[in-house]
Design an enzyme around this catalytic site. Structure first.
Site, mmCIF file in Angstrom:
data_model
loop_
_atom_site.group_PDB
_atom_site.id
_atom_site.type_symbol
_atom_site.label_atom_id
_atom_site.label_comp_id
_atom_site.label_asym_id
_atom_site.label_seq_id
_atom_site.Cartn_x
_atom_site.Cartn_y
_atom_site.Cartn_z
ATOM 1 C CB THR A 18 -0.750 0.043 1.412
ATOM 2 O OG1 THR A 18 -1.690 -1.202 1.236
ATOM 3 C CG2 THR A 18 -1.921 1.286 1.296
ATOM 4 N N GLY A 19 0.540 2.346 -0.817
ATOM 5 C CA GLY A 19 1.152 3.301 -0.783
ATOM 6 C C GLY A 19 1.681 3.645 -2.422
ATOM 7 C CG ASP A 74 3.768 -2.630 1.374
ATOM 8 O OD1 ASP A 74 3.747 -1.390 0.749
ATOM 9 O OD2 ASP A 74 3.183 -2.673 2.508
ATOM 10 N N GLY A 75 6.362 -0.770 0.039
ATOM 11 C CA GLY A 75 7.058 0.255 0.771
ATOM 12 C C GLY A 75 7.340 0.427 2.030
ATOM 13 C CB ALA A 76 9.569 0.877 4.344
ATOM 14 N N GLY A 87 3.176 1.625 8.310
ATOM 15 C CA GLY A 87 1.741 1.750 8.877
ATOM 16 C C GLY A 87 1.511 3.341 9.085
ATOM 17 N N GLY A 125 -0.370 4.704 7.306
ATOM 18 C CA GLY A 125 -1.588 4.685 6.950
ATOM 19 C C GLY A 125 -2.465 3.908 7.868
ATOM 20 C CD GLU A 181 1.019 -1.979 5.025
ATOM 21 O OE1 GLU A 181 0.546 -0.991 4.048
ATOM 22 O OE2 GLU A 181 1.665 -1.338 5.920
ATOM 23 C CE LYS A 206 9.360 6.999 2.115
ATOM 24 N NZ LYS A 206 8.417 6.102 1.356
HETATM 25 C C1 5RP Z 1 1.537 2.119 4.487
HETATM 26 C C2 5RP Z 1 2.939 2.069 4.277
HETATM 27 C C3 5RP Z 1 3.617 2.553 3.022
HETATM 28 O O1 5RP Z 1 4.267 1.692 2.479
HETATM 29 C C4 5RP Z 1 4.605 3.479 3.441
HETATM 30 O O2 5RP Z 1 4.035 4.518 3.992
HETATM 31 C C5 5RP Z 1 5.364 4.177 2.163
HETATM 32 O O3 5RP Z 1 4.537 4.929 1.459
HETATM 33 P P1 5RP Z 1 5.081 5.612 -0.058
HETATM 34 O O4 5RP Z 1 5.586 4.441 -0.863
HETATM 35 O O5 5RP Z 1 3.697 6.096 -0.338
HETATM 36 O O6 5RP Z 1 6.284 6.467 0.283
HETATM 37 O O7 5RP Z 1 3.613 1.542 5.322
HETATM 38 O O8 5RP Z 1 1.192 1.591 5.652
#
Ligand code: 5RP
Length: 225
Positions: free
Chosen positions: A25-26, A81-83, A95, A97, A103, A121
């Site tokens: 998500t993200g 997934d991102g972080a 998290g 979000g 996740e 990050k």
């Molecule tokens: C959501 C997350 C997202 O992966 C994290 O916030 C990174 O978001 P983005 O890719 O928009 O920088 O942990 O719960």
């Protein structure tokens, strides 16, 4: 192409026919979903997906990716997934979000979990840039907050967007955003929060990541555990 897109495309190279793939998500995860859809449409990639959030499920569906519900899986091949933060030991903070429960379930269920991010990050210690999001059972939030304060946590319930109530996650939890002593390492903090009654889940992803892909100024570097 921006760095988030670049790193997402690199992760998509690890997706093979027949895989069950977890969708993060993200914004970075969104680029990954878009690339999977492109590979399906243009290269005949055949996969099934499972989403970590309603928003990712909607995106996958709108792009015609086959998707199954989390209720129907016991393991997956790959999760991307991102972080929000990534330490040199590949511990993540996630998290920001509302979706960290799903996740973390997908990260744990995956044969391989690849975290993807741009270099913004990277941190030295978990909690360096953000508070630790801790999902708590709503009726227990005061008891849980007290227990977390005893181990050095400082923070409060996350307000809702209108600032007239509390934020409720997709799992129905409240969120305590808490800062801890910088000298506590990620493993200790992870263990302490895991041991706190009333905690549903929290944003420290310790020992779950198989690889971290980082893009910086148009160049992707892969680091495998
Ligand atoms: C959501 C997350 C997202 O992966 C994290 O916030 C990174 O978001 P983005 O890719 O928009 O920088 O942990 O719960």
């Amino acid at each position: 192409m921006n760095d988030k897109q670049l790193v997402a495309l690199q992760a998509a190279k690890y997706v093979k026919n027949g895989m069950l793939v977890g969708l993060g998500t993200g914004s970075t995860a969104n680029y990954f979903i878009e690339e999977l859809a492109r590979c399906q449409a243009e290269e005949g990639l055949k996969i099934t997906t499972v989403a970590s959030s309603t928003i990712s499920a909607q995106k996958a569906q709108s792009l015609h990716l086959p998707i199954i519900a989390l209720e129907h899986i016991s393991s997956i091949d790959l999760y991307v997934d991102g972080a929000d933060e990534i330490t040199p030991e590949m511990t993540l903070l996630k998290g920001r979000g509302s979706d960290l429960v799903k996740e973390k379930l997908l990260a744990k269920a995956a044969t391989q979990f690849i975290a993807v991010a741009d270099e913004s990050k990277l941190v030295s210690n978990i909690g360096q840039n953000f508070s630790i999001p801790i999902e708590v059972i709503p009726f227990a939030w005061q008891l849980t907050k007290r227990s977390l304060e005893v181990i050095g946590g400082q923070g409060d319930l996350r307000p809702n967007a209108a600032k007239d109530g509390f934020w409720v996650t997709s799992h129905g939890s409240y969120v305590l955003d808490m800062k801890f002593d910088k000298n506590l390492n990620a493993k200790t903090l992870n263990d302490l929060i895991n041991n706190t009654p009333g905690v549903v889940e929290h944003g420290i992803f310790y020992g779950l990541t198989n690889a971290v892909f980082i893009a910086a100024n148009g160049v992707v570097s892969e680091r495998w555990a």
